[in-house]
Design an enzyme around this catalytic site. Structure first.
Site, PDB file in Angstrom:
ATOM      1  N   CYS A 187      -9.073   6.369  26.053  1.00 25.58           N
ATOM      2  CA  CYS A 187      -8.201   6.068  27.186  1.00 25.58           C
ATOM      3  C   CYS A 187      -6.969   5.309  26.711  1.00 25.58           C
ATOM      4  O   CYS A 187      -6.771   4.148  27.063  1.00 25.58           O
ATOM      5  CB  CYS A 187      -8.969   5.263  28.215  1.00 25.58           C
TER       6      CYS A 187
ATOM      7  N   SER B 111       0.831  -1.196   0.000  1.00 25.31           N
ATOM      8  CA  SER B 111       0.000   0.000   0.000  1.00 25.31           C
ATOM      9  C   SER B 111       0.868   1.250   0.000  1.00 25.31           C
ATOM     10  O   SER B 111       2.067   1.186   0.293  1.00 25.31           O
ATOM     11  CB  SER B 111      -0.888   0.002   1.237  1.00 25.31           C
TER      12      SER B 111
ATOM     13  N   TYR C  79      -0.556   2.031  12.163  1.00 24.08           N
ATOM     14  CA  TYR C  79       0.556   2.083  11.207  1.00 24.08           C
ATOM     15  C   TYR C  79       1.492   3.261  11.429  1.00 24.08           C
ATOM     16  O   TYR C  79       2.386   3.495  10.617  1.00 24.08           O
ATOM     17  CB  TYR C  79       0.023   2.223   9.764  1.00 24.08           C
TER      18      TYR C  79
HETATM   19  C1  LIG Z   1      -5.825  -7.610  -2.758  1.00 25.89           C
HETATM   20  C2  LIG Z   1      -5.953  -6.150  -2.564  1.00 25.89           C
HETATM   21  N1  LIG Z   1      -6.306  -5.387  -3.607  1.00 25.89           N
HETATM   22  C3  LIG Z   1      -6.447  -4.054  -3.489  1.00 25.89           C
HETATM   23  C4  LIG Z   1      -6.210  -3.429  -2.279  1.00 25.89           C
HETATM   24  C5  LIG Z   1      -6.396  -1.942  -2.195  1.00 25.89           C
HETATM   25  O1  LIG Z   1      -5.251  -1.277  -1.822  1.00 25.89           O
HETATM   26  P1  LIG Z   1      -5.235   0.326  -1.873  1.00 25.89           P
HETATM   27  O2  LIG Z   1      -6.455   0.800  -1.175  1.00 25.89           O
HETATM   28  O3  LIG Z   1      -3.984   0.692  -1.155  1.00 25.89           O
HETATM   29  O4  LIG Z   1      -5.227   0.705  -3.311  1.00 25.89           O
HETATM   30  C6  LIG Z   1      -5.808  -4.178  -1.176  1.00 25.89           C
HETATM   31  C7  LIG Z   1      -5.527  -3.529   0.115  1.00 25.89           C
HETATM   32  O5  LIG Z   1      -5.183  -4.094   1.101  1.00 25.89           O
HETATM   33  C8  LIG Z   1      -5.680  -5.591  -1.318  1.00 25.89           C
HETATM   34  O6  LIG Z   1      -5.319  -6.357  -0.291  1.00 25.89           O
END
Ligand SMILES: Cc1ncc(COP(=O)(O)O)c(C=O)c1O
Length: 506
Positions: A390, A238, A363
């Site tokens: 909290c 990501s 994250y």
């Molecule tokens: C298989 C798959 N496709 C697409 C996405 C979408 O990722 P993004 O929102 O970063 O484009 C994810 C995100 O975890 C994913 O696991």
């Protein structure tokens, strides 16, 4: 309005420079319609204070026109660049980023397909009236029920994630009298995050099968008459800012893809999602058209080198489409200045936090904030926007500059919260999840209403019972009538507007 230039606070992270104007909306971070009118943030033609007054805060606000134009932009970028090299591109919106029935309809109307990864997401897409043929189903542990439902409703594709799923999907398709199109998720050994990627030979993660396992599993898929093999799938991570990771991953997949072609058709290659967006001024993702062009060139060059036909290509962006189109509005409650080694950081606490935005805690994600209800020429101060939970790690914005006179009652807007905020939201500390409101052309409407106190109590089977301590020391549970009105912090949509409401004792 420009603030007087200020010196950078030594407590600020290295990437954060003191701004000349702590009221300005930096390019690329905010929804395209965001502007100031009479000093106030206006988005989709609706002012922040109108939104807060009508729906309460915290509030997720989505700029519909921006989300939809981003959907069209990413689709046309990939379609055009892959057409240039001689093949087609199909775009799936990754519903996990944020899915409601209306957003599902926006995406389909704007020419995208939709990825779901649970029975719940599938139900939302179907409730939206999306043609099941336009859906893809992901997940490393789909339940038998989910697989059965997906094959029964005629889902377009199922992304098989493991050897076990070959049999499960084949059996479900047979039971439902259908031939199910499937992709096989492989982990290419490439992991990407922003501008870096890491390429490994072996994988130690829960998603997908190894490149070495893929040919055997594709043979198993092809041996089942209830399955139709479309191609390999890979998602490398990501917040990816450039094409190198996609290129490396595509090359590794295409080498296997070429071998698979020796025994049958492989019409597609799916390279997943993960295109990065700017959360702060330090984030500089490659413009999407350039990214698409670069990936298209790499795929075309690799296919030429391998002497194989170009497959149709698919992508699954989520964050890139919906992330920058959304903001969260909060009301600031308390402020306090903390001195650290002679420097000062101003803590501003808001009426939400990690329950509506888990990403900073999960994250270490950074965000950007602005005062939404006014501008100020007070000298910029380094602020940390804290939630009300909290948890000391309950931080919404770790570091940004705001005019130093930010005060209780100010409305604060946090940028780029359209993706993975509502969808990761929780009820921690029994806070109701905020409403999601769409704005467009001066109008606002609720996409998903906020949770009320009644919602929060609705699943607690002990509501309406009280425990009294008996004279012998044990506790006795007995039903109790709760007469009269009790105060509930609910509104029809948000959660901070209070009104009297009869407790139904559910
Ligand atoms: C298989 C798959 N496709 C697409 C996405 C979408 O990722 P993004 O929102 O970063 O484009 C994810 C995100 O975890 C994913 O696991």
């Amino acid at each position: 309005m420009a603030n007087s230039p200020s010196t950078t606070n030594p407590l600020a992270p290295g990437w954060l420079a003191a701004p000349d104007d702590a009221n300005a909306f930096a390019d690329g971070l905010w929804p395209s319609s965001a502007t100031r009118v009479d000093g106030e943030l206006v988005i989709g033609g609706v002012s922040a204070s109108d939104l807060a007054a009508r729906y309460g805060t915290p509030l997720y606000v989505v700029d519909e026109a921006d989300a939809r134009s981003r959907a069209r932009e990413v689709r046309t970028a990939f379609e055009a660049e892959f057409a240039r090299v001689g093949t087609s591109a199909r775009l799936y919106y990754a519903g996990k980023a944020f899915l409601s029935t209306e957003v599902a309809r926006w995406m389909v109307d704007d020419g995208l397909n939709i990825d779901v990864c649970s029975g719940g997401e599938l139900a939302v897409a179907l409730a939206a009236g999306v043609d099941p043929a336009r859906l893809g189903f992901h997940g490393n542990n789909k339940s038998l029920g989910e697989i059965d439902d997906a094959t029964r409703v005629g889902i377009g594709t199922i992304i098989i994630d493991s050897a076990i799923e070959v049999e499960r999907v084949a059996a479900a398709a047979e039971r439902n009298g259908t031939v199910q199109s499937v992709r096989l998720r492989v982990n290419s050994g490439v992991h990407a995050h922003t501008h870096e990627y890491l390429a490994t030979a072996h994988e130690d993660q829960k998603f997908g099968v190894t490149l070495e396992e893929a040919p055997g599993l594709v043979a198993a898929i092809r041996s089942r008459h209830s399955l139709r093999f479309l191609g390999l799938h890979c998602h490398i991570g990501s917040q990816i800012f450039d094409a190198d990771g996609f290129g490396e991953s595509a090359s590794r997949l295409l080498a296997v893809h070429a071998r698979l072609l020796e025994d049958g058709p492989v019409p597609e290659l799916n390279l997943g999602g993960g295109f990065g967006i700017a959360y702060t001024t330090a984030d500089t993702p490659t413009p999407i058209r350039q990214l698409a062009a670069r990936i298209a060139d790499i795929v075309a060059d690799e296919c030429a080198r391998l002497d194989i036909p170009l497959p149709a290509v698919a992508f699954e962006p989520g964050r890139w489409i919906i992330g920058p189109a959304g903001i969260t509005l909060y009301t600031s409650g308390t402020t306090k200045a903390v001195d650290v080694s002679g420097a000062s950081r101003l803590y501003v606490s808001v009426d939400g936090g990690m329950s509506d935005n888990a990403r900073p805690a999960l994250y270490g994600a950074d965000y950007s904030v602005r005062i939404a209800n006014r501008v100020s020429d007070a000298e910029p101060a380094l602020v940390r926007i804290a939630g009300k939970h909290c948890e000391s790690g309950d931080i919404v914005v770790d570091a940004d500059y705001l005019p130093g006179d930010v005060a209780p009652g100010d409305l604060l807007a946090v940028a780029a919260t359209g993706a993975y905020c509502w969808s990761l939201a929780s009820n921690y500390n029994y806070l109701g999840r905020p409403a999601v409101v769409a704005v467009r052309d001066g109008e606002s409407r609720v996409l998903v209403r906020g949770e009320t106190i009644d919602d929060l109590l609705a699943r607690d089977t002990g509501v309406g019972m009280v425990s009294t301590i008996s004279t012998t020391g044990g506790s006795v549970i007995e039903p109790v009538e709760i007469p009269g009105d009790v105060v509930s912090t609910s509104s029809t949509t948000g959660r901070t507007t209070t009104h009297e409401q009869r407790n139904t004792g559910r």
